[in-house]
Design an enzyme around this catalytic site. Structure first.
Site, PDB file in Angstrom:
ATOM      1  N   HIS A 206       0.642  -1.370  -0.014  1.00 29.73           N
ATOM      2  CA  HIS A 206       0.140  -0.302  -0.070  1.00 29.73           C
ATOM      3  C   HIS A 206       0.926   1.101  -0.053  1.00 29.73           C
ATOM      4  O   HIS A 206       2.123   1.282   0.045  1.00 29.73           O
ATOM      5  CB  HIS A 206      -0.614  -0.013   1.874  1.00 29.73           C
ATOM      6  CG  HIS A 206      -0.026   0.128   2.947  1.00 29.73           C
ATOM      7  ND1 HIS A 206       0.448  -0.805   3.120  1.00 29.73           N
ATOM      8  CD2 HIS A 206       0.311   1.311   3.588  1.00 29.73           C
ATOM      9  CE1 HIS A 206       1.177  -0.458   3.692  1.00 29.73           C
ATOM     10  NE2 HIS A 206       0.429   1.000   4.346  1.00 29.73           N
ATOM     11  N   ASP A 208       0.766   5.228   1.361  1.00 30.71           N
ATOM     12  CA  ASP A 208       0.272   5.711   2.514  1.00 30.71           C
ATOM     13  C   ASP A 208      -0.507   7.252   2.150  1.00 30.71           C
ATOM     14  O   ASP A 208       0.270   7.842   1.924  1.00 30.71           O
ATOM     15  CB  ASP A 208       1.367   6.106   4.025  1.00 30.71           C
ATOM     16  CG  ASP A 208       2.013   5.497   4.918  1.00 30.71           C
ATOM     17  OD1 ASP A 208       1.165   4.591   5.025  1.00 30.71           O
ATOM     18  OD2 ASP A 208       3.024   5.614   4.917  1.00 30.71           O
ATOM     19  N   HIS A 263       4.534   0.145   0.178  1.00 30.38           N
ATOM     20  CA  HIS A 263       5.639  -0.552   1.371  1.00 30.38           C
ATOM     21  C   HIS A 263       4.388  -1.628   1.745  1.00 30.38           C
ATOM     22  O   HIS A 263       3.419  -1.624   1.408  1.00 30.38           O
ATOM     23  CB  HIS A 263       6.235   0.363   2.077  1.00 30.38           C
ATOM     24  CG  HIS A 263       5.234   1.085   2.727  1.00 30.38           C
ATOM     25  ND1 HIS A 263       4.494   2.010   2.223  1.00 30.38           N
ATOM     26  CD2 HIS A 263       4.698   0.921   3.983  1.00 30.38           C
ATOM     27  CE1 HIS A 263       3.703   2.540   2.910  1.00 30.38           C
ATOM     28  NE2 HIS A 263       3.666   1.965   3.826  1.00 30.38           N
ATOM     29  N   ARG A 273       7.787  -8.441  15.547  1.00 30.55           N
ATOM     30  CA  ARG A 273       8.485  -6.654  14.423  1.00 30.55           C
ATOM     31  C   ARG A 273       7.312  -6.294  15.128  1.00 30.55           C
ATOM     32  O   ARG A 273       6.209  -6.468  15.708  1.00 30.55           O
ATOM     33  CB  ARG A 273       8.117  -7.128  13.495  1.00 30.55           C
ATOM     34  CG  ARG A 273       8.897  -5.847  12.873  1.00 30.55           C
ATOM     35  CD  ARG A 273       8.545  -5.835  11.141  1.00 30.55           C
ATOM     36  NE  ARG A 273       8.458  -4.393  10.973  1.00 30.55           N
ATOM     37  CZ  ARG A 273       9.502  -3.689  10.308  1.00 30.55           C
ATOM     38  NH1 ARG A 273      10.612  -4.245  10.684  1.00 30.55           N
ATOM     39  NH2 ARG A 273       9.254  -1.971   9.911  1.00 30.55           N
TER      40      ARG A 273
END
Length: 334
Positions: A206, A208, A263, A273
């Site tokens: 996607h 941002d 990303h 993570r």
């Protein structure tokens, strides 16, 4: 979040590994905010679309304290975390990303930075063991990151010779700024060991939609960006620095000179993570269009003017991987 069986993993997106394990891309621009040439370097970095910021001025104490508080929450039994959700859209979420069918190997907390009295946010804080501690820790961290983001935008204004200098930063500092803050947790997925040469999507590809986003993560890899030639590469983790992404809105404001970069995040088979992202958005009624001072004589706008509210509403109706700006490109409407 518990580890799922192999059968249950079929509900998630598996993909072939794009690079050999351990291969990292070392071409991310680095901007030292203390460098006398920072205003020039940051403009060049924005043209790449994503860059790393060092000497950022955000106290490590704020970073480590919030990470500890977040992990304390994510390590709770699932039944306790579920009492804080589902997100509407703020609060605690698990697996589902947005309302349109996107899923990932993820759980998260989403908060509005200028409206902590939102009903769904209040509900989230209500179920915490120490809500005031968590809220205070978030406030300290977000305030420091927002200050740094404003400084970056003012350096960009200097580099582009935009006047007044705060033309960009004021959008984030406005009391009606529609900025939000997200903490993503990607638990280890032990079952990945059974899928030779494949990865599990933690957060799908996607861009941002906001002006800029500021990301900090722990020392676990997983973040990937898509280069201009369509190649996906892995970004080396750096838990002491911040990564800044150009958002769709900033791409429009620069008439395409700056590019928002696709990303995604891949799950890890043995380590969790944790990432913390500040999404710098303007007030809902702010008009988004190419800045006149950045347009060359005779240059035409590539985009229709829209308000942030219009674009946010459109993006929320889309899937993660959709080309969201496509609906607002002038070529699409002619």
């Amino acid at each position: 979040m518990v580890v799922l069986s192999k059968a249950a993993l079929e509900d998630y997106t598996l993909m072939k590994t794009c690079k050999p394990a351990g291969s990292m891309f070392n071409g991310i621009p680095v901007v030292d905010l203390a460098d006398p040439e920072a205003k020039t370097l940051v403009v060049k970095a924005c043209e790449f679309g994503v860059f790393k910021v060092v000497n950022h001025g955000v106290p490590m104490e704020f970073i480590t304290k919030l990470e500890a508080e977040a992990l304390r929450f994510f390590n709770l039994p699932q039944c306790e975390k579920d009492r804080s959700g589902p997100p509407q859209p703020f609060g605690y979420g698990n697996k589902k990303i947005g309302p349109n069918g996107d899923v990932g190997w993820i759980e998260y907390i989403l908060l509005h930075t200028n409206n902590l009295d939102d009903v769904s946010q209040k509900s989230f804080f209500t179920f915490l063991e120490n809500p005031e501690m968590f809220r205070s820790t978030v406030d300290h961290y977000v305030s420091a990151v927002k200050k740094m983001a404003g400084e970056v935008l003012e350096l960009i204004a200097d580099g582009l010779e935009i006047e007044p200098r705060n033309m960009l930063s004021r959008l984030l500092r406005d009391e009606k700024s529609d900025s939000c803050f997200r903490i993503n947790h990607y638990p280890p997925c032990l079952d990945l060991q059974t899928f030779s040469g494949r990865n599990l999507i933690g957060f799908g590809e996607h861009t941002d939609p906001q002006i800029i986003s500021v990301l900090r993560s722990n020392n676990t890899s997983g973040l990937q960006i898509c280069l201009r030639d369509g190649t996906w590469v892995s970004v080396p983790p750096d838990q002491t620095s911040f990564f800044i992404n150009v958002g769709d809105s900033f791409q429009v404001m620069t008439n395409g000179r700056f590019k928002s970069v696709k990303h995604r995040v891949l799950a890890h088979h043995s380590k969790s993570r944790l990432s913390m992202i500040f999404f710098g958005g303007p007030p809902l009624n702010e008009k988004i269009a190419p800045l006149a001072s950045l347009m060359a004589e005779g240059e035409e706008s590539l985009y229709e003017e829209f308000s942030w509210c219009e674009y946010k509403r459109s993006a929320y109706k889309s899937r993660l991987g959709d080309h969201r700006l496509g609906l607002f490109e002038k070529s699409a409407s002619q």
